[in-house]
Design an enzyme around this catalytic site. Structure first.
Site, PDB file in Angstrom:
ATOM      1  N   HIS A 314      94.779  52.948   5.470  1.00  0.00           N
ATOM      2  CA  HIS A 314      94.355  52.321   6.843  1.00  0.00           C
ATOM      3  C   HIS A 314      94.581  50.909   7.092  1.00  0.00           C
ATOM      4  O   HIS A 314      95.032  50.509   8.019  1.00  0.00           O
ATOM      5  CB  HIS A 314      93.073  53.030   7.355  1.00  0.00           C
ATOM      6  CG  HIS A 314      92.920  52.639   8.893  1.00  0.00           C
ATOM      7  ND1 HIS A 314      92.154  51.924   9.497  1.00  0.00           N
ATOM      8  CD2 HIS A 314      93.150  53.566   9.871  1.00  0.00           C
ATOM      9  CE1 HIS A 314      91.852  52.052  10.710  1.00  0.00           C
ATOM     10  NE2 HIS A 314      92.728  53.116  11.038  1.00  0.00           N
ATOM     11  N   CYS A 315      94.149  50.249   5.945  1.00  0.00           N
ATOM     12  CA  CYS A 315      94.227  48.663   6.056  1.00  0.00           C
ATOM     13  C   CYS A 315      95.541  48.187   5.983  1.00  0.00           C
ATOM     14  O   CYS A 315      95.679  47.151   6.639  1.00  0.00           O
ATOM     15  CB  CYS A 315      93.490  48.122   4.682  1.00  0.00           C
ATOM     16  SG  CYS A 315      91.808  48.400   4.630  1.00  0.00           S
ATOM     17  N   ILE A 316      96.578  48.960   5.392  1.00  0.00           N
ATOM     18  CA  ILE A 316      97.984  48.392   5.399  1.00  0.00           C
ATOM     19  C   ILE A 316      98.845  48.820   6.405  1.00  0.00           C
ATOM     20  O   ILE A 316     100.075  48.886   6.500  1.00  0.00           O
ATOM     21  CB  ILE A 316      98.644  48.948   4.073  1.00  0.00           C
ATOM     22  CG1 ILE A 316      98.617  50.160   3.788  1.00  0.00           C
ATOM     23  CG2 ILE A 316      97.768  48.437   2.900  1.00  0.00           C
ATOM     24  CD1 ILE A 316      99.719  50.625   2.662  1.00  0.00           C
TER      25      ILE A 316
END
Length: 322
Positions: A314-316
């Site tokens: 999700h962060c990337i």
């Protein structure tokens, strides 16, 4: 005119930006394995053309060549950036072809890398979005909305003096309303232990339906068991329905507890991609996510090398609504 809030992540996507590891000096021995994990994630999201268009964002020519070789199914976008955490540095997409960008200070001054403070505008305008710059610090991973105007966040991050010193809870709620259209803010407390983002909510609690939020269920010897209890208490007190997903528990890298979380999943058109870590609850977590999204395929993929940089799938990534 009232700002319409971002649509929920499970709404249809036109495409998704995914950051491609581009700087050997940041990733060191993890560069090649991190690239392999990113490509596996991108492939699962693309789903042989049944998912969404994947836009792999590479910072330079060498990374673009590697991305082209490893991910022939993807479109390669070359834009300089500091690192791959586009959930935090990229634009937040809004209805009516609009995008919002916010001040970025390296997660409270921890990592000041060239390009991270301008990548939001460049990506948004590259997709023909009208870009509005807002001059207070907000990372996309610090908030999660259900598409109805409700957003969840943590006090640890949004009230942290290393972001917007002196700004009150009421002032932040007002800005979330004026700049992103959120009409209700549900405040959770602390985030995960050793999370250098200062408690991003996308590692702790995620909307999986309107008014329905998933929170981890603590595993044995879980360093975050109290964090999960408090988050559930706060969410339920606000009237949200809470469902649980198993936690990976205590995950160590070089004898240090790392903020491993199954909650950092990405909800794509065809697949929900869940990071797994070789923990006892990996299969149970993927099964729990599958039950929440029966019309999509839940896919568990290892994210060990990406996690060395501090985050996961999700962060990337940053979705572009259709």
């Amino acid at each position: 005119m009232t700002t319409a809030c971002p649509v929920a992540e499970w709404a249809r996507h036109e495409a998704v930006w995914i950051g491609f590891p581009s700087h050997p000096e940041l990733w060191l021995d993890d560069l090649a394995p991190a690239r392999a994990e990113v490509v596996a994630f991108a492939s699962a999201v693309h789903a042989h053309g049944h998912g969404e268009k994947v836009l792999l964002v590479a910072a330079d020519g060498e990374a673009a060549s590697a991305a082209t070789r490893l991910a022939p199914f993807a479109e390669i976008v070359v834009e300089p950036f500091g690192d791959i955490w586009l959930r935090d540095t990229g634009p937040i997409l809004l209805p009516r072809k609009r995008a919002g960008g916010f001040a970025f200070n390296g997660w409270g001054g921890k990592y000041d890398l060239p390009g991270d403070d301008t990548i939001a505008r460049r990506l948004a305008e590259g997709r023909g979005r009208h870009f509005a710059a807002h001059h207070w610090v907000l990372e996309g991973g610090a908030i999660d909305g259900d598409g109805t105007g409700t957003v969840i966040t943590t006090e640890q991050c949004l009230l942290n003096p290393n972001r917007n010193p002196g700004m009150s809870k009421a002032e932040i709620e007002s800005l979330l309303a004026s700049d992103l259209g959120f009409t209700r803010v549900v405040w959770l407390g602390e985030g995960l232990l050793n999370d250098h983002t200062d408690g991003h909510v996308d590692n702790l609690a995620r909307f999986v339906g309107e008014g329905r939020v998933a929170i981890p269920e603590a595993a044995e010897n879980d360093p975050n068991w109290q964090v999960y209890q408090h988050a559930r208490r706060d969410a339920e007190a606000s009237g949200l329905e809470v469902v649980t997903i198993p936690s990976p528990g205590r995950v160590l890298r070089d004898d240090e507890i790392v903020p491993a979380s199954y909650m950092n999943f990405y909800i794509g058109n065809a697949a929900v991609v869940v990071p797994v870590y070789g923990a006892a609850n990996d299969d149970a977590a993927v099964a729990a996510v599958q039950a929440l999204f029966p019309t999509r395929k839940a896919v568990g993929l290892r994210a060990d090398s990406i996690l060395t940089g501090g985050g996961s799938f999700h962060c990337i990534s940053q979705q572009i609504p259709g």
